[in-house]
Design a protein around this motif. Structure first.
Motif, PDB file in Angstrom:
ATOM      1  N   SER A 117       4.313   1.900  14.581  1.00 32.61           N
ATOM      2  CA  SER A 117       5.549   1.140  14.423  1.00 32.61           C
ATOM      3  C   SER A 117       5.320  -0.349  14.580  1.00 32.61           C
ATOM      4  CB  SER A 117       6.570   1.580  15.457  1.00 32.61           C
ATOM      5  OG  SER A 117       6.672   2.955  15.434  1.00 32.61           O
ATOM      6  N   TYR A 137       7.144   1.058  -9.665  1.00 34.18           N
ATOM      7  CA  TYR A 137       7.440   0.991  -8.233  1.00 34.18           C
ATOM      8  C   TYR A 137       6.263   0.415  -7.439  1.00 34.18           C
ATOM      9  CZ  TYR A 137      11.765   3.563  -8.902  1.00 34.18           C
ATOM     10  OH  TYR A 137      13.025   3.930  -9.296  1.00 34.18           O
ATOM     11  N   GLY A 141      11.798   5.160  -4.595  1.00 30.31           N
ATOM     12  CA  GLY A 141      11.481   4.309  -3.451  1.00 30.31           C
ATOM     13  C   GLY A 141      10.451   4.999  -2.592  1.00 30.31           C
ATOM     14  N   SER A 173       5.107  -2.522  -7.218  1.00 31.33           N
ATOM     15  CA  SER A 173       5.303  -3.781  -6.494  1.00 31.33           C
ATOM     16  C   SER A 173       5.875  -3.554  -5.093  1.00 31.33           C
ATOM     17  CB  SER A 173       6.212  -4.713  -7.289  1.00 31.33           C
ATOM     18  OG  SER A 173       7.410  -4.045  -7.603  1.00 31.33           O
ATOM     19  N   LEU A 174       6.455  -2.388  -4.863  1.00 32.62           N
ATOM     20  CA  LEU A 174       6.994  -2.099  -3.531  1.00 32.62           C
ATOM     21  C   LEU A 174       5.937  -1.446  -2.628  1.00 32.62           C
ATOM     22  CD1 LEU A 174      10.411  -0.567  -4.651  1.00 32.62           C
ATOM     23  CD2 LEU A 174      10.105  -2.799  -3.592  1.00 32.62           C
ATOM     24  N   THR A 219      16.142   0.877  -1.226  1.00 29.83           N
ATOM     25  CA  THR A 219      15.704   0.988  -2.629  1.00 29.83           C
ATOM     26  C   THR A 219      16.492   2.054  -3.380  1.00 29.83           C
ATOM     27  OG1 THR A 219      13.476   0.228  -2.119  1.00 29.83           O
ATOM     28  CG2 THR A 219      13.737   1.462  -4.157  1.00 29.83           C
ATOM     29  N   LYS A 220      16.605   3.217  -2.769  1.00 29.40           N
ATOM     30  CA  LYS A 220      17.294   4.309  -3.460  1.00 29.40           C
ATOM     31  C   LYS A 220      18.792   4.025  -3.615  1.00 29.40           C
ATOM     32  CE  LYS A 220      17.287   9.291  -3.791  1.00 29.40           C
ATOM     33  NZ  LYS A 220      16.881  10.572  -3.197  1.00 29.40           N
ATOM     34  N   GLY A 258       3.033  -1.841  11.769  1.00 31.31           N
ATOM     35  CA  GLY A 258       3.619  -1.707  10.435  1.00 31.31           C
ATOM     36  C   GLY A 258       4.521  -2.876  10.088  1.00 31.31           C
ATOM     37  N   GLN A 259       4.781  -3.730  11.015  1.00 30.28           N
ATOM     38  CA  GLN A 259       5.689  -4.826  10.695  1.00 30.28           C
ATOM     39  C   GLN A 259       4.924  -6.117  10.453  1.00 30.28           C
ATOM     40  OE1 GLN A 259       8.236  -5.580  13.999  1.00 30.28           O
ATOM     41  NE2 GLN A 259       6.566  -5.574  15.436  1.00 30.28           N
ATOM     42  N   ARG A 270       4.399  -9.953   8.392  1.00 32.02           N
ATOM     43  CA  ARG A 270       4.350 -10.432   7.014  1.00 32.02           C
ATOM     44  C   ARG A 270       3.105  -9.921   6.326  1.00 32.02           C
ATOM     45  NH1 ARG A 270       8.233 -11.187   4.625  1.00 32.02           N
ATOM     46  NH2 ARG A 270       9.780 -10.907   6.231  1.00 32.02           N
ATOM     47  N   MET A 295      10.949  -5.044 -11.780  1.00 27.86           N
ATOM     48  CA  MET A 295      12.042  -4.724 -10.851  1.00 27.86           C
ATOM     49  C   MET A 295      12.520  -5.962 -10.102  1.00 27.86           C
ATOM     50  SD  MET A 295      11.041  -1.000  -9.362  1.00 27.86           S
ATOM     51  CE  MET A 295      12.102   0.245 -10.056  1.00 27.86           C
ATOM     52  N   MET A 347      12.427  -3.476  15.047  1.00 33.22           N
ATOM     53  CA  MET A 347      11.843  -2.138  14.922  1.00 33.22           C
ATOM     54  C   MET A 347      10.793  -2.084  13.812  1.00 33.22           C
ATOM     55  SD  MET A 347      13.377   0.042  17.041  1.00 33.22           S
ATOM     56  CE  MET A 347      13.666  -1.094  18.377  1.00 33.22           C
ATOM     57  N   GLY A 348      10.729  -3.145  13.020  1.00 33.29           N
ATOM     58  CA  GLY A 348       9.717  -3.203  11.972  1.00 33.29           C
ATOM     59  C   GLY A 348      10.013  -2.349  10.758  1.00 33.29           C
ATOM     60  N   PHE A 382      11.268   2.984  15.661  1.00 36.70           N
ATOM     61  CA  PHE A 382      11.203   2.981  14.219  1.00 36.70           C
ATOM     62  C   PHE A 382      11.590   4.329  13.602  1.00 36.70           C
ATOM     63  CE2 PHE A 382       8.496   3.863  10.625  1.00 36.70           C
ATOM     64  CZ  PHE A 382       8.616   2.744   9.842  1.00 36.70           C
ATOM     65  N   TRP A 405       4.721   8.363   5.027  1.00 34.06           N
ATOM     66  CA  TRP A 405       5.468   7.661   3.980  1.00 34.06           C
ATOM     67  C   TRP A 405       5.049   8.206   2.629  1.00 34.06           C
ATOM     68  CZ3 TRP A 405       9.560   4.831   4.963  1.00 34.06           C
ATOM     69  CH2 TRP A 405       9.711   4.364   6.279  1.00 34.06           C
ATOM     70  N   MET A 423       4.427  -2.708   0.861  1.00 34.65           N
ATOM     71  CA  MET A 423       5.300  -2.557   2.012  1.00 34.65           C
ATOM     72  C   MET A 423       5.025  -1.248   2.743  1.00 34.65           C
ATOM     73  SD  MET A 423       9.235  -3.364   1.722  1.00 34.65           S
ATOM     74  CE  MET A 423       8.858  -4.010   0.156  1.00 34.65           C
ATOM     75  N   TYR A 424       4.626  -0.234   1.997  1.00 33.30           N
ATOM     76  CA  TYR A 424       4.396   1.071   2.595  1.00 33.30           C
ATOM     77  C   TYR A 424       2.983   1.213   3.155  1.00 33.30           C
ATOM     78  CZ  TYR A 424       8.824   1.986   0.451  1.00 33.30           C
ATOM     79  OH  TYR A 424      10.147   1.899   0.114  1.00 33.30           O
TER      80      TYR A 424
END
Ligand SMILES: Nc1nc2c(ncn2[C@@H]2O[C@H](COP(=O)(O)OP(=O)(O)OP(=O)(O)O)[C@@H](O)[C@H]2O)c(=O)[nH]1
Ligand SMILES: [Mg+2]
Lengths: 218, 338
Positions: A195, A86, A58, A88-89, B227-228, A198-199, A201, B190, B218-219, B279, A78, A92-93
């Protein structure tokens, strides 16, 4: 483990009471599995190196602070998993990230190819103002080198990336690459607060960063 | 710490964390050892008399109270249907080891061997464990080509090996977990993982709306936190004995248990989570809740997973999966729904 430490790297820490700015930035590490992403973070945040670093599942989150002249730069780091599935995730990061370090292993040509595809993806999908650094890691293994310095440097120049060869093992250029990024990040009022940007959609993010709701620099 | 009667390595060879609280642990163990002794007696009766380990109300109750370490492999195989598979395909594992093998797959697995439990005394002191782990992962990757090798399986197979001490038993248990118990967590897309992460978020929204709202504000994406949890089934996340108690139930009751554990972790720490102001703090708090003394006290913790989250019918999870999958489809193809 998350460590929140004040680093006295970079320039010396300001005495209390001066009105320096504090900026917080979201930074993501991307790259093939086993190139040394987690090792770079561990070296930067804790000054350690593990010969056998566990594979990341992750993502892992850490923070580290550096001081630059008038400004304290706090990185939200991150560290992602490298295996292709991984992928596809990953959005998000890197969504809302102000900086990215794309890592390859100088002893493995495939990892350099993979790094270039990460750079392309970031240029297409991440925030347009993202600062991207390319790290050719495991530079201590010069005798096994297959990716030439000049080749990577030329690629980085063409694409407007910061570039350094690093070694998490010897610590070579590890602090330097984070500092170089910190220097390049905009530290004005518009600089995003990690912060809050980062949120939201994924689909609307490409329209560029919204002005931060709270100022990052105080 | 020097005065503790517990070594700094647990019975499965894992180093205890450097901030491990030996005092609390001794207190807990003085009670838990009695529980273990009683459970050992009960299980010895069943196994010693050759009574059936097939699924029944009694066995289910026994499983929830914990399977003694030395019987885990046997009981897990029986209650999950793995024993039957092994019986029907008794040469399969040996054949898979003979090959031929895809060198690309075997290289990827090899890279991860020294990176699996590097602090575990069995994995870092002997080649034997790494070689056995290699065999299990290689055999599985060639057996289930859709999954192949997915990072995370190394931790699951590694822990199965430490518990069962048998390569072949670990292989069959891995197969049962991946192919029967869990949805598609480890396939290249996945898909099942991405669905279940959102299903958990929906469950939190239903059961703890304030926490859901706070995490959203908090986002912090749920995938970042969980995930883990899903991929490693709490190996490398929770203390070893707690993880194994969870696996006891997982092999008997199925993947619903993962949601129960996750919801319990969140609910027990609700106040702490809600108190996080940003966050960074929140991300840190989500890590801390997997390390505190609550999760170390595995017996209480396992009792609480069946009470604290409230009712959790399989039908609810299935419905939520359908809903989440539909909304993922709509996101990919926004016009279709109009
Ligand atoms: N010689 C040398 N080895 C390194 C260096 N950096 C990392 N390694 C080793 O390379 C292996 C992989 O490093 P990691 O930091 O786990 O790699 P990663 O990119 O985080 O890998 P994933 O988590 O699987 O994506 C580890 O065994 C490290 O010890 C380096 O600069 N020099
Ligand atoms: Mg890593």
């Amino acid at each position: 483990m998350i460590d929140v430490t004040m680093a006295n790297r970079g320039t010396a820490q300001r005495p209390n009471g001066t009105q320096g700015k504090i900026c917080q930035f979201k930074l993501v590490l991307l790259g093939e599995s086993a190139v040394g992403k987690s090792s770079l973070v561990l070296r930067f945040v804790k000054g350690q190196f593990h010969e056998y670093q566990e594979s990341t599942i992750g993502a892992a989150f850490l923070t580290q602070t550096v001081c630059l002249d008038e400004t304290t730069v706090k990185f939200e780091i991150w560290d992602t998993a490298g295996q292709e599935r991984y992928h596809s995730l990953a959005p998000m990061y890197y969504r809302g990230a102000q900086a990215a370090i794309v890592v390859y292993d100088i002893t493995n040509q495939d990892t350099f190819m993979r790094a270039t595809t990460w750079v392309k993806e970031l240029q297409r999908q991440a925030s347009p103002s993202i600062v991207i650094a390319l790290a050719g890691n495991k530079a201590d293994l010069g005798n096994k080198r297959v990716v030439e310095f000049e080749e990577a440097q030329a690629y980085a120049e063409e694409n407007g990336l910061l570039f350094m060869e690093t070694s998490a093992k010897t610590a070579m250029n590890v602090n330097d690459i984070f500092l170089a990024i910190a220097k390049k990040l905009p530290k004005n009022e518009q600089a995003g607060n990690a912060s809050t940007s980062g949120q939201g959609r994924r689909l609307v993010e490409s329209e560029g960063q919204k002005p931060a709701t709270g100022n990052c620099c105080k | 710490m020097a005065t503790s009667c517990f070594s700094n390595v647990d019975e499965y060879g894992f180093e205890r964390p450097h901030n491990f609280n030996y005092e609390t642990y001794e207190e807990f163990m003085s009670e838990y050892l009695k529980v273990l002794a009683k459970r050992a007696r009960k299980w010895a009766e069943i196994i010693g008399e050759g009574r059936s380990l097939e699924r029944s109300i009694t066995i289910k109750r026994y499983v929830r109270k914990g399977i003694p370490g030395e019987h885990r492999g046997l009981v897990w195989l029986s209650v999950s249907g793995g024993e039957e598979l092994r019986h029907n395909f008794h040469n399969l594992y040996q054949q898979l080891l003979i090959g031929p093998h895809d060198s690309h797959v075997s290289d990827i697995i090899k890279t991860d061997l020294p990176r699996t439990f590097p602090d575990n005394i069995f994995f870092n002191n002997t080649d034997r464990h790494q070689r056995q782990l290699f065999n299990i992962l290689l055999a599985f990757a060639h057996h289930n080509r859709q999954v192949g090798y997915c990072q995370g399986l190394n931790y699951i197979a590694g822990l199965l090996l430490l518990v069962t001490k048998s390569e072949e038993t670990a292989f069959w248990l891995l197969k049962v977990l991946i192919e029967r118990i869990l949805p598609e967590y480890y396939t290249p897309t996945m898909k099942g993982l991405i669905t279940d992460i959102d299903v958990l978020a929906e469950l939190v929204k239903i059961k703890m709306p304030d926490v859901y709202q706070h995490v959203t504000n908090m986002g912090l994406p749920w995938a970042v936190i969980t995930t883990k949890w899903f991929i490693c089934l709490f190996a490398e996340v929770l203390p070893t004995e707690t993880t194994l108690r969870i696996w006891d139930c997982l092999f008997y009751e199925g993947n619903k248990i993962v949601f129960r554990v996750a919801l319990t972790l969140i609910k027990r720490n609700k106040e702490n989570l809600l108190a996080c102001q940003d966050f960074t703090e929140l991300a840190e708090c989500f890590k801390d809740i997997t390390k505190d003394s609550i999760v170390l006290q595995c017996h209480d913790f396992m009792q609480s997973i069946f009470k604290l989250p409230g009712s959790l019918p399989s039908s609810t999870i299935l419905k939520l999966r359908t809903k989440v999958e539909q909304s993922h489809k709509d996101q990919l193809n926004p016009r279709a729904g109009r």
